[in-house]
Write a protein that holds these residues in place. Structure first.
Motif, mmCIF file in Angstrom:
data_model
loop_
_atom_site.group_PDB
_atom_site.id
_atom_site.type_symbol
_atom_site.label_atom_id
_atom_site.label_comp_id
_atom_site.label_asym_id
_atom_site.label_seq_id
_atom_site.Cartn_x
_atom_site.Cartn_y
_atom_site.Cartn_z
ATOM 1 N N GLY A 72 0.837 -1.186 0.000
ATOM 2 C CA GLY A 72 0.000 0.000 0.000
ATOM 3 C C GLY A 72 0.877 1.244 0.000
ATOM 4 O O GLY A 72 1.999 1.219 0.475
ATOM 5 N N GLY A 73 0.372 2.311 -0.565
ATOM 6 C CA GLY A 73 1.060 3.587 -0.394
ATOM 7 C C GLY A 73 2.089 3.908 -1.451
ATOM 8 O O GLY A 73 2.556 5.030 -1.536
ATOM 9 N N ALA B 222 9.978 8.644 -1.178
ATOM 10 C CA ALA B 222 8.918 8.105 -0.321
ATOM 11 C C ALA B 222 8.642 6.655 -0.696
ATOM 12 O O ALA B 222 8.442 5.793 0.174
ATOM 13 C CB ALA B 222 7.649 8.942 -0.466
ATOM 14 N N ASP B 223 8.625 6.370 -2.001
ATOM 15 C CA ASP B 223 8.396 5.005 -2.441
ATOM 16 C C ASP B 223 9.496 4.078 -1.936
ATOM 17 O O ASP B 223 9.247 2.952 -1.520
ATOM 18 C CB ASP B 223 8.332 4.944 -3.977
ATOM 19 C CG ASP B 223 7.221 5.813 -4.541
ATOM 20 O OD1 ASP B 223 6.094 5.723 -4.011
ATOM 21 O OD2 ASP B 223 7.474 6.586 -5.475
ATOM 22 N N SER C 280 11.282 4.515 0.764
ATOM 23 C CA SER C 280 11.072 4.311 2.207
ATOM 24 C C SER C 280 10.013 3.253 2.458
ATOM 25 O O SER C 280 10.177 2.366 3.292
ATOM 26 C CB SER C 280 10.608 5.608 2.872
ATOM 27 O OG SER C 280 11.674 6.511 2.921
ATOM 28 N N ILE C 281 8.937 3.354 1.714
ATOM 29 C CA ILE C 281 7.845 2.406 1.897
ATOM 30 C C ILE C 281 8.311 0.997 1.540
ATOM 31 O O ILE C 281 8.013 0.023 2.244
ATOM 32 C CB ILE C 281 6.632 2.829 1.037
ATOM 33 C CG1 ILE C 281 6.016 4.094 1.647
ATOM 34 C CG2 ILE C 281 5.595 1.716 0.962
ATOM 35 C CD1 ILE C 281 5.009 4.772 0.762
ATOM 36 N N VAL D 265 10.335 -0.397 4.362
ATOM 37 C CA VAL D 265 9.472 -0.832 5.468
ATOM 38 C C VAL D 265 8.811 -2.160 5.113
ATOM 39 O O VAL D 265 8.757 -3.090 5.920
ATOM 40 C CB VAL D 265 8.404 0.241 5.778
ATOM 41 C CG1 VAL D 265 7.373 -0.292 6.751
ATOM 42 C CG2 VAL D 265 9.069 1.480 6.342
ATOM 43 N N GLN E 57 9.073 -5.701 6.949
ATOM 44 C CA GLN E 57 7.827 -6.340 7.400
ATOM 45 C C GLN E 57 7.835 -7.792 6.976
ATOM 46 O O GLN E 57 7.473 -8.682 7.733
ATOM 47 C CB GLN E 57 6.647 -5.597 6.776
ATOM 48 C CG GLN E 57 5.305 -6.218 7.065
ATOM 49 C CD GLN E 57 4.222 -5.616 6.165
ATOM 50 O OE1 GLN E 57 4.484 -4.721 5.379
ATOM 51 N NE2 GLN E 57 3.028 -6.132 6.277
ATOM 52 N N GLU F 145 1.402 -0.997 7.933
ATOM 53 C CA GLU F 145 0.644 -0.295 6.894
ATOM 54 C C GLU F 145 0.499 1.184 7.251
ATOM 55 O O GLU F 145 0.669 2.057 6.428
ATOM 56 C CB GLU F 145 -0.741 -0.921 6.732
ATOM 57 C CG GLU F 145 -0.723 -2.229 5.977
ATOM 58 C CD GLU F 145 -0.317 -2.071 4.521
ATOM 59 O OE1 GLU F 145 -0.752 -1.091 3.886
ATOM 60 O OE2 GLU F 145 0.450 -2.899 4.022
ATOM 61 N N VAL G 243 2.386 2.918 9.090
ATOM 62 C CA VAL G 243 3.658 3.607 8.953
ATOM 63 C C VAL G 243 3.850 4.032 7.514
ATOM 64 O O VAL G 243 4.240 5.158 7.205
ATOM 65 C CB VAL G 243 4.833 2.703 9.387
ATOM 66 C CG1 VAL G 243 6.158 3.410 9.111
ATOM 67 C CG2 VAL G 243 4.715 2.360 10.838
ATOM 68 N N MET G 244 3.536 3.103 6.596
ATOM 69 C CA MET G 244 3.732 3.408 5.188
ATOM 70 C C MET G 244 2.814 4.545 4.746
ATOM 71 O O MET G 244 3.229 5.442 4.011
ATOM 72 C CB MET G 244 3.501 2.157 4.351
ATOM 73 C CG MET G 244 4.631 1.160 4.526
ATOM 74 S SD MET G 244 4.538 -0.208 3.375
ATOM 75 C CE MET G 244 3.747 -1.432 4.375
ATOM 76 N N ASP G 245 1.588 4.492 5.210
ATOM 77 C CA ASP G 245 0.657 5.581 4.880
ATOM 78 C C ASP G 245 1.191 6.904 5.393
ATOM 79 O O ASP G 245 1.110 7.924 4.715
ATOM 80 C CB ASP G 245 -0.725 5.315 5.509
ATOM 81 C CG ASP G 245 -1.442 4.201 4.779
ATOM 82 O OD1 ASP G 245 -0.989 3.817 3.682
ATOM 83 O OD2 ASP G 245 -2.449 3.697 5.312
ATOM 84 N N ILE H 118 4.281 7.770 5.998
ATOM 85 C CA ILE H 118 5.410 8.258 5.205
ATOM 86 C C ILE H 118 4.886 8.886 3.930
ATOM 87 O O ILE H 118 5.277 9.980 3.541
ATOM 88 C CB ILE H 118 6.379 7.111 4.864
ATOM 89 C CG1 ILE H 118 7.053 6.609 6.131
ATOM 90 C CG2 ILE H 118 7.428 7.587 3.867
ATOM 91 C CD1 ILE H 118 7.823 5.321 5.949
ATOM 92 N N ARG H 119 3.974 8.186 3.306
ATOM 93 C CA ARG H 119 3.412 8.691 2.054
ATOM 94 C C ARG H 119 2.749 10.054 2.261
ATOM 95 O O ARG H 119 3.056 11.031 1.603
ATOM 96 C CB ARG H 119 2.425 7.662 1.493
ATOM 97 C CG ARG H 119 1.438 8.192 0.473
ATOM 98 C CD ARG H 119 2.086 8.730 -0.776
ATOM 99 N NE ARG H 119 2.880 7.724 -1.458
ATOM 100 C CZ ARG H 119 3.862 8.012 -2.313
ATOM 101 N NH1 ARG H 119 4.169 9.267 -2.557
ATOM 102 N NH2 ARG H 119 4.542 7.071 -2.892
ATOM 103 N N THR I 131 5.221 12.798 3.306
ATOM 104 C CA THR I 131 6.154 13.188 2.268
ATOM 105 C C THR I 131 5.456 14.017 1.206
ATOM 106 O O THR I 131 5.938 15.059 0.796
ATOM 107 C CB THR I 131 6.778 11.952 1.617
ATOM 108 O OG1 THR I 131 7.324 11.160 2.641
ATOM 109 C CG2 THR I 131 7.876 12.348 0.660
#
Lengths: 629, 458
Positions: free
Chosen positions: A579-580, A609-610, A612-613, A616, A620, B130, B132-134, B136-137, B140
């Protein structure tokens, strides 16, 4: 019906500059290798300029040599002129360039390959691949010969659906009127390959005795030539010069008036051409204010009268080419031997490849050279040797070799191709390398000989010599770092003679060498080594000491990069599950399937940002696996 | 990138009496200790708080009185060593602390990076990944939006100009390297390189100087309130200040009697400048004329034009509209508690598409709408009271400092006679750093420049 023509470990399709390196490297690794060529008289043929090397490219030749490849050795035996370029600049950008004897180069290369134990040369046109269980297991030729292997390397250059264009004349052809390869291109499309149409071109050749050289400027080679291969010890005597002349307003007028007849401008050519190798039409149109363009006249060999007219690449009709030539000083009475032409061809979109040059879709299949969208003999050779090494690894069930961007220009080249792709024929430039200070002409052996030796491409004898050089360099650096030099009259005179300010107190030899005006040769006068050091050891000592600050800075950058390179992305990652991540980034990631987070971060459209995601998400994944246990 | 020490302001700025600068990473305590005048915090027990002063090591000037909390990993939010410096909630002071921490070697945290580290170090469990990712998105994207939107158009333009100048220099050197026989361009000499570098360096230094004076860092959107006497300008000022807990500061270097008030309106930092004499309830246009006041007003990023609902539009009002034509304006029709005399159609017509808000400030009516209009004007309403607006400025300053360093390295190289292609490495770095400020670091543009600037090829 096909017949079984034999079982090999590795098959290389094509015998251009990529093919010969691939075949030789695989054979040297000890696997049974077959090299198939359309025409065995054209092995390592140079269809365009008669030269090898130059900025960035020359460093690639040295890298190929340090890995145990052929290009450097063969050009060293067959050059007609050798020049070191950028001698007035820093060590990182010095580069060697040779003018080649084209026919001799072919002969020499063919002979080496013929005598290579594990290598079989065969003439034949490959039409299909043998695919079993989704993996490439061999090739079938038009004569219905089926050759089997554990891996296959395709290096078909500009032959795939090649089309030559001269003015309004257009016909199916590979370079220099060789047969085009049509069926293989269609077959790759059937297999789901994404192909792209590229274009390149070559200038006319004229016969030497119709040139009035008195109207041109001589471009001689170096008096004391250096060489590409670390094994070459002897220089070739009697170098042959090139000649420089210029186009003028008349030439440009002829081009302007006939622009509609140029295949480039009449709409006949659809493919994308390289910006760095434009046709003369392009140059005149895009830089209309420029009153003249350089034209270099380059002999194609010792035993031929053909002269390559560098700078006049064109797809004008033959009669216009003749007019253009005759407007140029020195070429007023020139006779064309071969007309210049443009060539369109199919290339594989290189993001379909892993950094090993293996095709993602078809395990066991590798592609290398111009088929991957590059341009240039050296770029082809660099990919060729890597594909050969990795095809052999595949056959031997060993680890593949991937060079990173701090190890070699070859690494930069392949990483750029498979990570970013290219929308024009790709040429290496020094500006493409982030760490060019580390990727020098002089240290290719220090960077890559070890790897070449481990792979069996570098002989024990050469490796020993390399280790000794390495040791001598280290010892001499250590010695200079400790020797104190007193400000004697002799030393002060040397320093002042070099344009420096005299010493006020004693100084370590190494620190003195760091002064811009000082050289190893000067320091040596007051503190010679007890050992009889070769010039290449001295050169290495000088460069490493002199530019230490800059080299250290580059190394720090490399360390930062490596941290990201070492974060590997699991091969089975599902980007749709994250996601994200922005849509564009997701698409690019799915296409490129980067091996590491570092590679992912270099994909255009993947922003921090991508990344970083992604980090993560990978972590995970680790947690998941741990918790499943 | 995982082990270095990061720092950020971790409290919303301008909204509390106390602000916190948080550091996390291996060097967190060492860095804080270098700034801290008090007990040696490298020796203290974990999870303790200490009073002292933050001193600028460069000047030995006392910057702030603070309380410093020292927490050693792994029992911290990020599982790394964490230091939290508590200081007065003023924008200037907290930014100053952050700057000092960065100068001592910390790196400005990326959006959401503390949380990311917490996660990567196993502090947060799987179910939160999830989120956390949101985070960051979201952070940012917003930070980028803010950074780009907030960046003054003039600054952005200037940086682009500097970058173009550097790019041309770099391309020039690259052409010399990749096409050594190309005769159309002279070799880039040390003198040429020095001259170009000097020019760019001067500009970078000027920007940094401006930043130092608070022109960038501490500057909110400069906001002027104008209107005829007695339309409610003071009430508007007080309303904004009251609602948003303004930080009243006198900025060093500015005239002492000029008071600037900062308010943070839904994430939009406003600097309400009392230049127009709001307190004296005088009309700027009346005072200095349309043309001159236009000049003054042009320097404002935002103008709040106040009209009286209970009065007809007068010639002075029309003059005000003329004075602000083409500027960023919000029209406020105040005193809706009175009987309407104003012609609202005409007001809308004069506003030319700028927002028109009706308020009764005395009764605290319409303030919400006004604040929303302010936020909408600058962030299309997407921003809540955030910590990011200022950070992006600190980021700019940090990048400018690094760019200055890189360019200085290049110039030192020139002076020492280092080959130009090595000098160029630092020039390229400068170009990249400036690119980060304006959000553009695509390497490919160098190659584009190469081929558009020079006619190359064999």
């Amino acid at each position: 019906m096909t017949y079984n023509a034999g079982q090999f470990d590795v098959i290389v399709v094509g015998a251009g500059h990529a093919g010969v390196e691939a075949a030789y490297a695989a054979a040297k690794r000890g696997v049974k290798t077959l090299m198939l060529s359309l025409n065995l008289d054209m092995i390592a043929f140079m269809p365009c300029n008669p030269s090898i090397g130059g900025p960035a490219k020359g460093i690639v030749v040295r890298e190929v040599d340090a890995l145990g490849g052929l290009m450097g050795k063969v050009i060293d035996k067959t050059y007609i002129q050798m020049r070191m370029l950028n001698t007035g600049k820093g060590p990182a950008v010095r580069a060697l360039r040779a003018q080649a004897d084209k026919p001799l180069y072919i002969q020499e290369m063919k002979h080496i390959l013929e005598n290579e134990q594990n290598l079989t040369l065969r003439q034949g046109m490959v039409e299909k691949l043998i695919i079993e269980d989704g993996e490439c297991r061999g090739v079938i030729t038009e004569t219905k010969a089926a050759y089997y292997a554990k891996s296959v390397v395709i290096t078909t250059g500009t032959f795939m659906r090649g089309r030559v264009i001269i003015g309004d004349l257009s016909y199916e052809s590979g370079p220099n009127n060789q047969r085009a390869s049509v069926k293989l291109s269609e077959h790759l499309e059937e297999l789901g390959f994404e192909l792209v149409r590229f274009k390149t071109g070559t200038p006319p050749r004229v016969i030497s005795h119709t040139i009035d050289y008195s109207k041109t400027e001589i471009q001689p080679g170096d008096e004391d030539p250096r060489h590409f291969s670390y094994e070459t010890k002897e220089a070739i005597p009697n170098q042959i010069p090139c000649w420089l002349t210029y186009t003028n307003e008349f030439t440009h007028k002829i081009i302007d008036e006939n622009l509609g007849l140029s295949a480039m401008y009449s709409g006949m050519i659809k493919g994308t051409g390289p910006r760095y190798c434009p046709s003369i039409e392009d140059k005149v149109v895009r830089f209309h204010d420029k009153p003249r363009h350089q034209i270099f006249l380059e002999p194609e060999g010792r035993n031929t009268e053909e002269v390559y007219v560098q700078g006049l690449s064109t797809s004008m009709p033959e009669f216009v080419q003749r007019e253009m030539l005759r407007s140029i000083p020195g070429l007023e009475n020139s006779e064309i031997m071969r007309a210049g032409y443009a060539i369109e061809y199919d290339a594989v979109v290189p993001t379909q490849l892993w950094p090993t040059l293996e095709v993602k879709k078809v395990p066991g299949l590798f592609t290398a050279g111009q088929i991957n969208g590059t341009s240039g003999y050296e770029e082809a050779a660099g990919q060729g040797i890597m594909a050969g090494i990795n095809a052999a690894s595949k056959a031997l069930d060993k680890e593949p070799l991937i060079l990173d961007r701090s190890q070699a220009y070859i690494g930069v080249l392949i990483d750029d191709l498979v990570t970013k792709g290219t929308n024009e024929p790709y040429r290496l430039l020094t500006s493409r390398a982030e760490y060019r200070l580390l990727l020098r002409h002089d240290n290719a052996d220090l960077r890559l000989t070890e790897i070449g030796h481990q792979l069996g491409l570098i002989s024990d004898e050469r490796y020993e010599a390399f280790l000794q050089k390495e040791q001598l360099v280290e010892e001499e650096k250590a010695r200079l770092a400790n020797v104190m030099l007193k400000p004697t009259d002799e030393l002060q005179a040397i320093i002042e003679g070099a344009g420096g300010t005299p010493l006020r107190e004693a100084i370590k030899a190494g620190d003195l060498l760091k002064r811009p005006e000082m050289t190893y040769d000067l320091i040596e006068k007051v503190t010679p080594s007890e050992k009889d050091l070769d010039w290449d050891v001295k050169e290495q000592v000088e460069i490493q000491i002199k530019y230490q600050g800059y080299i250290d800075k580059s190394n720090q950058q490399v360390d930062r990069m490596r941290k990201m390179e070492n974060k590997l992305i699991p091969e089975n990652i599902d980007y749709d599950d994250i996601g994200g991540i922005a849509t564009e980034a997701r698409q690019k990631l799915k296409q490129v399937r980067p091996l590491s987070v570092g590679q992912a971060s270099r994909i255009s459209g993947v922003n921090p940002a991508d990344v970083s995601i992604l980090l993560v998400y990978i972590e995970q994944g680790k947690i998941k696996r741990v918790s499943n246990q | 990138m995982d082990n270095d020490t990061i720092a950020a302001i971790s409290t919303p700025i301008g909204e509390g009496a106390i602000a916190i600068v948080r550091l996390s990473g291996e060097e967190a305590i060492t860095i804080a200790n270098r700034l801290f005048d008090g007990i040696n915090i490298e020796g203290v027990t974990s999870h303790t708080i200490h009073y002292g002063k933050i001193v600028d090591p460069a000047t030995n000037e006392v910057a702030e009185e603070v309380m410093v909390t020292v927490m050693r990993g792994p029992k911290t939010f990020t599982r790394e060593d964490v230091v939290e410096i508590n200081c007065h909630g003023g924008l200037a002071s907290v930014n100053r602390l952050l700057e000092l921490a960065l100068a001592e070697g910390a790196r400005l945290a990326e959006p959401g990076e503390f949380t990311k580290r917490a996660f990567l170090n196993g502090r947060i469990d799987l179910s939160q990944a999830e989120a956390v990712m949101d985070l960051i998105r979201a952070k940012t994207d917003r930070a980028m939006n803010v950074a780009l939107k907030q960046m003054d158009g003039h600054l952005s333009k200037l940086i682009q100009t500097l970058r173009q100048e550097l790019l041309e220099t770099v391309a020039h050197v690259e052409v010399n390297i990749d096409y050594p026989e190309y005769d159309d361009v002279e070799e880039m000499s040390h003198e040429m390189m020095m001259e170009k570098s000097k020019r760019v360096l001067k500009e970078i230094e000027r920007l940094l100087q401006m930043a130092k004076q608070g022109k960038i860092l501490r500057e909110g959107l400069s906001t002027a309130i104008i209107g005829r006497p007695n339309v409610g300008k003071s009430s508007l000022l007080n309303a904004l200040v009251h609602e948003n807990k303004a930080i009243v500061t006198d900025i060093p270097g500015t005239t002492r009697d000029v008071i600037e008030e900062y308010v943070n309106v839904r994430g939009v930092p406003l600097r309400l400048v009392d230049t127009a004499g709001i307190r004296e309830t005088e009309d700027i246009v009346e005072k200095i004329g349309v043309e001159r006041s236009r000049k003054v007003l042009k320097e404002s990023d935002l103008i709040l034009l106040v009209l009286n609902y209970g009065d007809e539009l007068l010639a002075e009002d029309i003059n005000l509209f003329k004075a602000v034509e083409g500027l960023q304006v919000i029209v406020i029709v105040n005193k809706t508690d009175l009987d309407q005399k104003i012609d609202l159609d005409k007001v809308h017509h004069l506003a030319k598409g700028n927002p028109v808000i009706t308020t009764a400030l005395i009764e605290e009516k319409g303030i919400d709408e006004l604040e929303q209009a302010i936020a909408d004007t600058f962030f299309a309403g997407e921003l809540d009271a955030g910590d990011l607006t200022y950070v992006s400025n600190v980021r700019h300053i940090q990048l400018l400092k690094q760019a200055k360093q890189a360019l200085t390295d290049a110039m030192n190289g020139v002076e020492q006679g280092i080959p130009i292609d090595l000098v160029q490495i630092d020039v390229t770095r400068t170009w990249e750093l400036l690119g980060e400020i304006v959000g553009d670091t695509v390497h490919e543009s160098l190659i584009d420049q190469l081929f558009s600037q020079f006619c190359l090829g064999k």
